[in-house]
Design a protein around this motif. Structure first.
Motif, PDB file in Angstrom:
ATOM      1  N   VAL A  30       0.759  -1.101   0.215  1.00  0.00           N
ATOM      2  CA  VAL A  30      -0.118  -0.121  -0.113  1.00  0.00           C
ATOM      3  C   VAL A  30       0.917   1.120   0.017  1.00  0.00           C
ATOM      4  O   VAL A  30       0.757   2.103  -0.779  1.00  0.00           O
ATOM      5  N   GLY A  31       1.949   1.200   0.768  1.00  0.00           N
ATOM      6  CA  GLY A  31       2.831   2.625   0.708  1.00  0.00           C
ATOM      7  C   GLY A  31       3.468   2.718  -0.657  1.00  0.00           C
ATOM      8  O   GLY A  31       3.803   3.637  -1.172  1.00  0.00           O
ATOM      9  N   TYR A  34       1.059   4.115  -3.010  1.00  0.00           N
ATOM     10  CA  TYR A  34       1.038   5.462  -2.508  1.00  0.00           C
ATOM     11  C   TYR A  34       1.969   6.306  -3.106  1.00  0.00           C
ATOM     12  O   TYR A  34       1.805   7.217  -3.783  1.00  0.00           O
ATOM     13  N   LEU A  35       3.195   5.898  -2.900  1.00  0.00           N
ATOM     14  CA  LEU A  35       4.552   6.534  -3.423  1.00  0.00           C
ATOM     15  C   LEU A  35       4.481   6.770  -4.959  1.00  0.00           C
ATOM     16  O   LEU A  35       4.840   7.818  -5.555  1.00  0.00           O
ATOM     17  N   THR A  37       1.836   6.476  -6.779  1.00  0.00           N
ATOM     18  CA  THR A  37       0.805   7.618  -7.367  1.00  0.00           C
ATOM     19  C   THR A  37       1.197   8.869  -7.173  1.00  0.00           C
ATOM     20  O   THR A  37       0.893   9.913  -8.272  1.00  0.00           O
ATOM     21  N   ARG A  38       1.760   9.113  -6.157  1.00  0.00           N
ATOM     22  CA  ARG A  38       2.026  10.728  -5.833  1.00  0.00           C
ATOM     23  C   ARG A  38       3.300  11.102  -7.011  1.00  0.00           C
ATOM     24  O   ARG A  38       3.267  12.082  -7.522  1.00  0.00           O
TER      25      ARG A  38
END
Length: 172
Positions: A30-31, A34-35, A37-38
């Motif tokens: 998940v982390g 997230y990274l 995607t950012r």
């Protein structure tokens, strides 16, 4: 003689160990998502200065609508009601600016109502102006009007430009 210590785990401990490993792997995935995607979708991970867009919102507390004329938070105040597209709009703007530039402590608050605003259109009819109005339901304004409200009641109703100027900016 050296004894070898063996760690013995129960079945419950083994299950707990596997559960913790699964949780850590899920958190890592998940982390990572997230990274990624950012970094690649929103593109704001490495470009922090470029993405800080702010919109400054200003609220004009001097502006009002006809429906709120009688319920301002002061006991005594002025309300200037005029059509911003009329011939006297420039003169009224000057009077308002002169009033705002006054520095005396006895100066009352001044609210401005634009009859050109759609919310106020029902209260604008120069041919049927009601100079005896006492409340919102009986208001009907022409091109220019100055009201002095005191104690929730209309104390003065001025439609003459010269008298408006004298009322708002008296000579000392």
């Amino acid at each position: 003689m050296e004894r070898r210590r063996e760690k013995l785990r129960t079945a419950e401990q083994e299950e707990m160990y596997k559960f913790i490993i699964v949780i850590l792997v899920v958190l890592a995935i998940v982390g990572g998502i997230y990274l990624l995607t950012r970094a690649f979708v929103t593109k704001d991970l490495f470009n922090k200065d470029e993405t800080k867009e702010t919109t400054k919102i200003e609220v004009n507390y001097k502006s009002a609508i006809v429906g709120n004329i009688m319920n301002r938070p002061y006991d005594e105040y002025y309300v200037i009601v005029y059509n911003t597209t009329s011939e006297v709009a420039a003169d009224l703007s000057t009077i308002i600016t002169d009033f705002d530039n006054r520095t005396d402590d006895a100066k009352l608050h001044l609210y401005v109502v634009d009859l050109n605003n759609k919310l106020n259109a029902d209260y604008y009819n120069p041919e049927k102006e009601n100079t005896k109005a006492t409340g919102v339901s009986s208001f009907m304004f022409g091109d220019k009007t100055l009201l002095k409200i005191k104690g929730g009641k209309v104390e003065k109703y001025i439609t003459d430009l010269t008298k408006m100027k004298e009322e708002l900016n008296p000579k000392k």
